[in-house]
Design an enzyme around this catalytic site. Structure first.
Site, PDB file in Angstrom:
ATOM      1  N   ASN A 198      65.747  44.010  63.872  1.00  0.00           N
ATOM      2  CA  ASN A 198      65.334  44.827  64.871  1.00  0.00           C
ATOM      3  C   ASN A 198      65.350  44.524  66.223  1.00  0.00           C
ATOM      4  O   ASN A 198      64.669  43.548  66.587  1.00  0.00           O
ATOM      5  CB  ASN A 198      63.966  45.639  64.680  1.00  0.00           C
ATOM      6  CG  ASN A 198      63.439  46.586  65.836  1.00  0.00           C
ATOM      7  OD1 ASN A 198      64.413  47.061  66.553  1.00  0.00           O
ATOM      8  ND2 ASN A 198      62.384  46.795  65.675  1.00  0.00           N
ATOM      9  N   LYS A 238      65.359  45.521  69.050  1.00  0.00           N
ATOM     10  CA  LYS A 238      64.659  46.183  70.257  1.00  0.00           C
ATOM     11  C   LYS A 238      65.549  46.374  71.499  1.00  0.00           C
ATOM     12  O   LYS A 238      66.822  46.465  71.076  1.00  0.00           O
ATOM     13  CB  LYS A 238      63.420  45.447  70.742  1.00  0.00           C
ATOM     14  CG  LYS A 238      62.610  45.231  69.296  1.00  0.00           C
ATOM     15  CD  LYS A 238      61.138  44.983  69.210  1.00  0.00           C
ATOM     16  CE  LYS A 238      60.577  44.613  68.125  1.00  0.00           C
ATOM     17  NZ  LYS A 238      59.053  44.193  68.197  1.00  0.00           N
ATOM     18  N   HIS A 285      58.702  53.562  64.664  1.00  0.00           N
ATOM     19  CA  HIS A 285      58.389  52.302  65.097  1.00  0.00           C
ATOM     20  C   HIS A 285      57.097  52.556  65.859  1.00  0.00           C
ATOM     21  O   HIS A 285      56.911  53.220  66.880  1.00  0.00           O
ATOM     22  CB  HIS A 285      59.269  51.544  65.710  1.00  0.00           C
ATOM     23  CG  HIS A 285      59.005  49.921  65.793  1.00  0.00           C
ATOM     24  ND1 HIS A 285      58.173  49.804  66.814  1.00  0.00           N
ATOM     25  CD2 HIS A 285      59.383  49.078  65.144  1.00  0.00           C
ATOM     26  CE1 HIS A 285      58.013  48.135  66.731  1.00  0.00           C
ATOM     27  NE2 HIS A 285      58.848  47.751  65.856  1.00  0.00           N
ATOM     28  N   GLU A 342      56.185  50.569  68.472  1.00  0.00           N
ATOM     29  CA  GLU A 342      56.639  50.880  69.819  1.00  0.00           C
ATOM     30  C   GLU A 342      56.859  52.363  70.506  1.00  0.00           C
ATOM     31  O   GLU A 342      56.833  52.938  71.554  1.00  0.00           O
ATOM     32  CB  GLU A 342      57.691  49.874  70.316  1.00  0.00           C
ATOM     33  CG  GLU A 342      57.192  48.609  70.237  1.00  0.00           C
ATOM     34  CD  GLU A 342      58.278  47.502  69.910  1.00  0.00           C
ATOM     35  OE1 GLU A 342      59.303  47.793  70.065  1.00  0.00           O
ATOM     36  OE2 GLU A 342      57.535  46.175  69.510  1.00  0.00           O
ATOM     37  N   GLU A 399      54.032  47.396  59.092  1.00  0.00           N
ATOM     38  CA  GLU A 399      54.031  46.656  60.346  1.00  0.00           C
ATOM     39  C   GLU A 399      52.894  46.845  60.970  1.00  0.00           C
ATOM     40  O   GLU A 399      52.481  47.665  62.028  1.00  0.00           O
ATOM     41  CB  GLU A 399      55.230  47.095  61.317  1.00  0.00           C
ATOM     42  CG  GLU A 399      56.609  46.782  60.612  1.00  0.00           C
ATOM     43  CD  GLU A 399      57.582  46.627  61.620  1.00  0.00           C
ATOM     44  OE1 GLU A 399      58.152  45.630  61.874  1.00  0.00           O
ATOM     45  OE2 GLU A 399      57.645  47.405  62.577  1.00  0.00           O
ATOM     46  N   GLY A 458      55.371  40.908  67.299  1.00  0.00           N
ATOM     47  CA  GLY A 458      55.362  40.126  68.742  1.00  0.00           C
ATOM     48  C   GLY A 458      54.437  39.413  69.104  1.00  0.00           C
ATOM     49  O   GLY A 458      54.397  38.950  70.269  1.00  0.00           O
ATOM     50  N   SER A 481      55.927  39.377  63.244  1.00  0.00           N
ATOM     51  CA  SER A 481      55.990  37.865  63.556  1.00  0.00           C
ATOM     52  C   SER A 481      56.521  37.071  62.403  1.00  0.00           C
ATOM     53  O   SER A 481      56.124  35.950  62.063  1.00  0.00           O
ATOM     54  CB  SER A 481      54.561  37.483  63.987  1.00  0.00           C
ATOM     55  OG  SER A 481      54.104  37.961  65.030  1.00  0.00           O
TER      56      SER A 481
HETATM   57  P1  PGA Z   1      58.455  40.929  65.432  1.00  0.00           P
HETATM   58  O1  PGA Z   1      58.940  42.419  65.412  1.00  0.00           O
HETATM   59  O2  PGA Z   1      59.371  40.288  64.191  1.00  0.00           O
HETATM   60  O3  PGA Z   1      59.031  40.340  66.969  1.00  0.00           O
HETATM   61  O4  PGA Z   1      57.111  40.820  65.419  1.00  0.00           O
HETATM   62  C1  PGA Z   1      58.780  43.404  64.365  1.00  0.00           C
HETATM   63  C2  PGA Z   1      59.152  44.772  64.594  1.00  0.00           C
HETATM   64  O5  PGA Z   1      58.837  45.339  65.667  1.00  0.00           O
HETATM   65  O6  PGA Z   1      59.954  45.363  63.741  1.00  0.00           O
END
Ligand code: PGA
Length: 249
Positions: free
Chosen positions: A8, A10, A93, A95, A165, A171, A211
């Site tokens: 992903n 983003k 997601h 976000e 998640e 992140g 992460s």
């Molecule tokens: P990350 O993001 O691996 O940077 O923690 C995962 C995600 O949001 O899908």
């Protein structure tokens, strides 16, 4: 064991960078036994398609409109993605839920529209830190799952990958413990079994995200209960992502 490894991006990188990335990824993963899916921004999909064609890597989008077509300025429809050769789309997601106020109802509608147009869905669910601390993590995950899958039939579940998640792990450099991941994946499978059938609970693909990096990926993705991983930050480096994508789990 064959796993599903999803990137992903983003809102990172440019279409020109996607060209280099795609060419490198196609070469580096040519021997991989895993199912690899890259989800770059919309603007990168054409170039990614062009340079990943004939490779082991499938294409996913990070979002899709809940509407079929019409006066929805700025939106991208499922049929547009499908026509481009996109196979997957990330829906729900955290976000998008938190920063763009996407509700469970909208997530459900997006899933229906995506499936109806022949796209497969990567459905993200997961609790925030406050819910975990209040011992509400299981309840939150269960509710998100129930709401997202309302009106989805059992035979459509083969087009659904569930990504657990935990929001506090995205992140942040903090991953859930193997035990917590296992517990939540079990809960997700149990809930699918309750909503559909035991067979559906066993067969549903569940991946973990939050992460995952080049240091910790192997022990997490190797968990027998998991079908793979959704990787954000660490997927931006093609060398690292390729290592994770071609690993033997
Ligand atoms: P990350 O993001 O691996 O940077 O923690 C995962 C995600 O949001 O899908």
């Amino acid at each position: 064991m064959k796993k599903i490894i999803i990137s992903n991006f983003k809102m990172n990188t440019t279409p020109s960078e996607m060209k280099t990335y795609s060419m490198a990824l196609a070469t580096k993963t040519s021997e991989s036994k895993n199912q690899i899916i890259v989800c770059p921004p919309f603007t990168h999909l054409c170039v990614a398609k062009q340079f990943l064609d004939g490779s082991k890597v499938s294409l996913g989008a990070q979002n899709v409109s809940s509407e079929e077509k019409g006066a929805f300025t700025g939106e991208v429809s499922a049929s547009m993605l499908k026509d481009l050769g996109v196979e997957y789309v990330i829906v729900g997601h955290s976000e998008r839920r938190t920063k763009f106020k996407e509700t469970d109802r909208l997530v459900n509608k997006k899933i229906k529209t995506a499936l109806a147009n022949g796209l497969k869905v990567i459905l993200c669910i997961g609790e925030d830190l406050a819910s975990r601390q209040a011992k509400q993590a299981c309840a939150v995950v269960k509710k998100e799952l129930d709401d997202a899958l309302k009106g989805i039939y059992e035979n459509e579940l083969e087009g659904v990958i569930i990504a657990y998640e935990p929001i506090w792990a995205i992140g942040t450099g903090k991953t859930a413990t193997l035990k917590d991941i296992q517990k939540m994946v079990e809960l997700i499978r149990k809930e699918i079994a309750y909503l559909y059938s035991d067979k559906a609970g066993q067969q549903i693909n569940v991946v973990y995200g939050g992460s995952i990096d080049i240091q910790n990926y192997k022990k997490i993705i190797s968990l027998a209960c998991l079908n793979g991983a959704l990787i954000g930050g660490a997927s931006l480096n093609v060398d690292n992502f390729a290592v994770i994508a071609r690993e033997n789990y």
